[in-house]
Design a protein around this motif. Structure first.
Motif, short mmCIF file in Angstrom:
data_model
loop_
_atom_site.label_atom_id
_atom_site.label_comp_id
_atom_site.label_asym_id
_atom_site.label_seq_id
_atom_site.Cartn_x
_atom_site.Cartn_y
_atom_site.Cartn_z
N SER A 152 0.84 -1.19 0.00
CA SER A 152 0.00 0.00 0.00
C SER A 152 0.87 1.24 0.00
N GLY A 153 0.34 2.32 -0.59
CA GLY A 153 1.10 3.57 -0.60
C GLY A 153 0.54 4.56 -1.60
N PRO A 154 1.17 5.71 -1.72
CA PRO A 154 0.71 6.75 -2.65
C PRO A 154 1.13 6.42 -4.08
N THR A 155 0.30 5.68 -4.77
CA THR A 155 0.72 5.11 -6.06
C THR A 155 -0.39 5.19 -7.09
N PHE A 156 -0.30 6.10 -8.02
CA PHE A 156 -1.16 6.06 -9.19
C PHE A 156 -0.56 5.05 -10.17
N ILE B 67 -5.53 0.24 7.46
CA ILE B 67 -6.50 1.27 7.84
C ILE B 67 -6.25 2.55 7.04
N GLY B 68 -4.99 2.91 6.87
CA GLY B 68 -4.68 4.09 6.06
C GLY B 68 -5.26 3.97 4.67
N GLY B 69 -5.10 2.80 4.05
CA GLY B 69 -5.60 2.59 2.69
C GLY B 69 -7.11 2.62 2.59
N ALA B 70 -7.80 2.17 3.63
CA ALA B 70 -9.27 2.13 3.60
C ALA B 70 -9.87 3.51 3.84
N ARG C 282 -7.45 16.51 9.54
CA ARG C 282 -8.38 15.86 10.46
C ARG C 282 -8.71 14.43 10.00
N GLY C 283 -8.60 14.20 8.70
CA GLY C 283 -8.75 12.83 8.20
C GLY C 283 -7.66 11.92 8.73
N VAL C 284 -6.43 12.44 8.83
CA VAL C 284 -5.33 11.67 9.42
C VAL C 284 -5.67 11.29 10.85
N ASP C 285 -6.27 12.22 11.61
CA ASP C 285 -6.64 11.92 12.99
C ASP C 285 -7.67 10.79 13.04
N GLU C 286 -8.61 10.79 12.11
CA GLU C 286 -9.60 9.70 12.08
C GLU C 286 -8.93 8.37 11.77
N MET C 287 -7.96 8.39 10.86
CA MET C 287 -7.17 7.18 10.58
C MET C 287 -6.49 6.67 11.84
N LYS C 288 -5.84 7.58 12.55
CA LYS C 288 -5.09 7.19 13.75
C LYS C 288 -6.00 6.56 14.79
N ARG C 289 -7.17 7.16 14.98
CA ARG C 289 -8.10 6.64 15.99
C ARG C 289 -8.54 5.23 15.66
N VAL D 184 0.35 5.57 10.56
CA VAL D 184 -0.52 6.45 9.78
C VAL D 184 0.22 7.68 9.28
N THR D 185 1.36 8.01 9.88
CA THR D 185 2.15 9.15 9.40
C THR D 185 3.08 8.76 8.26
N GLY D 186 3.03 7.51 7.82
CA GLY D 186 3.91 7.03 6.77
C GLY D 186 3.26 7.02 5.40
N LEU D 187 3.86 6.27 4.49
CA LEU D 187 3.42 6.23 3.10
C LEU D 187 1.98 5.77 2.94
N SER D 188 1.60 4.73 3.70
CA SER D 188 0.27 4.16 3.54
C SER D 188 -0.82 5.01 4.17
N GLY D 189 -0.43 6.00 5.00
CA GLY D 189 -1.40 6.87 5.63
C GLY D 189 -1.38 8.24 5.02
#
Length: 380
Positions: free
Chosen positions: A150-154, A210-213, A241-248, A260-265
């Motif tokens: 998973s990651g930032p990949t088009f 979770i980051g990917g979803a 704020r979306g990052v915060d929802e991911m973390k939770r 969540v602070t990495g590539l997949s988040g």
């Protein structure tokens, strides 16, 4: 004197990637990953449902329907039979839409060599069960180590060889801790790494998934507000704020907030929320401009993962008692018939909270009625 960069830790024993890998799914991302493996010198078989697509890959080294204008490696071999794809491979990647992960995993289980690692490259949560994609695969592939990529990949940029990074995540056993160079995560990361594709390794499968979803749902929110005429301030707020929802949600499921602070988040979220190349962002933009859902994408039946994830993510969050107001807003608009303007106005007029969670503060918004009225009117 020229200073040499400090070398990072390297295991004493050399690590090696897999030599024979099957990629199950000849969509855009599956084809891009298969091309990456082939360019890395891995013997790669790409399984596709459509015989015409498979024939074009082998004959013309193209997948014009999924990756127009991209030349594929001549060493990449397409197959139509699952048994041919999986015969004698050392690892497999399942790269199909999230709704197909269970059925395809069941097919893979019939033909995969015993015990080979399988990485899931779909992002989402199964609606019926609330399971992550890796957990769905585990139920069908009981004797196989299961991980994800998973990651930032088009896909198109990856296939063209643009510099790209992604995370390969598998749980680490005790043996993997002692000899990480032999772990599925390290070996698959090495298999995928080329001069342009850089893979990282993680043992936090839950956090990565979770980051990917969640990022797909937040991207729809960003698209909606962009389509409604708002700009960078609004998008930056939603991303953060979306990052915060991911973390939770990750933490509630046993994942690490750090992941969540990495590539997949953050990495995947910032990419998906920043470009209409993302189907999720594009859907949101069209809805924000007032286009009815049935008319989006010119009426074509385009699969948008975040549309399904909006319901499955919030179902899971509700079950766990996790607050995810952005995702709830997207769900309300997509699935519960909520008015887009009113829903986003209500999101902005929520009680004032502390940003550090540890402060645990909440106060009534001093201008709730004005915020709702003003924003609802502007968005409409």
């Amino acid at each position: 004197m020229k200073h040499q960069p400090m070398a990072s830790h390297v295991p004493q024993d050399p690590a090696r990637g897999y030599q024979r890998v099957a990629v199950i799914g000849a969509g855009s991302w599956g084809t891009a990953l298969a091309a990456t493996l082939a360019r890395a010198g891995v013997q790669t078989r790409l399984w596709g449902r459509n015989p015409q697509v498979v024939d074009e890959i082998n004959r013309d080294h193209r997948n014009s329907a999924m990756l127009p204008g991209v030349d594929l490696p001549e060493t990449l071999y397409g197959v139509h039979e699952m048994s041919d794809a999986l015969s004698d491979v050392e690892a497999a990647l399942i790269v199909v839409p999230s709704r197909s992960v269970r059925s395809v995993s069941r097919q893979v289980a019939e033909h995969a060599p015993e015990g080979i690692p399988v990485a899931i490259c779909a992002k989402g949560i199964e609606a019926e069960t609330g399971l992550l994609m890796s957990q769905v695969a585990e139920e069908e592939l009981k004797t196989h180590p299961i991980g994800c990529v998973s990651g930032p990949t088009f896909a198109h940029e990856t296939a063209l060889g643009y510099p790209t990074s992604a995370t390969v995540a598998f749980p680490f056993t005790y043996a993997d801790r002692l000899k990480p160079q032999d772990s599925p995560a390290v070996r698959l990361a090495l298999s995928l790494t080329t001069e342009s594709f850089r893979a990282y390794v993680s043992d936090d499968l839950v956090g990565v998934e979770i980051g990917g979803a969640v990022k797909n749902v937040v991207a729809i929110a960003c698209g909606m507000m962009t389509g409604a005429g708002f700009a960078e301030n609004t998008r930056a707020a939603l991303i953060t704020r979306g990052v915060d929802e991911m973390k939770r949600l990750a933490e509630a499921l046993g994942g690490r907030r750090e992941t969540v602070t990495g590539l997949s988040g953050i990495g995947d979220l910032s990419l998906t929320c920043s470009s209409p190349t993302s189907r999720n962002m594009a859907l949101g933009q069209q809805l924000g401009q007032g286009t009815p859902r049935a008319e989006c994408f010119d009426g074509k039946p385009i699969v948008v993962e975040g549309e399904f994830n909006a319901r499955s993510v919030t179902d899971l969050a509700r079950k766990l008692g996790v607050s995810m107001p952005i995702c709830e807003t997207v769900r309300a608009i997509l699935h519960d018939g909520a008015d887009l303007g009113s829903a986003f106005a209500a999101l902005w007029a929520r009680p004032i909270e502390a940003e550090p969670r540890a402060m645990d503060l909440a106060f009534s918004h001093p201008a709730t009625d004005q915020a709702i009225a003003t924003l609802a009117e502007r968005i409409s």
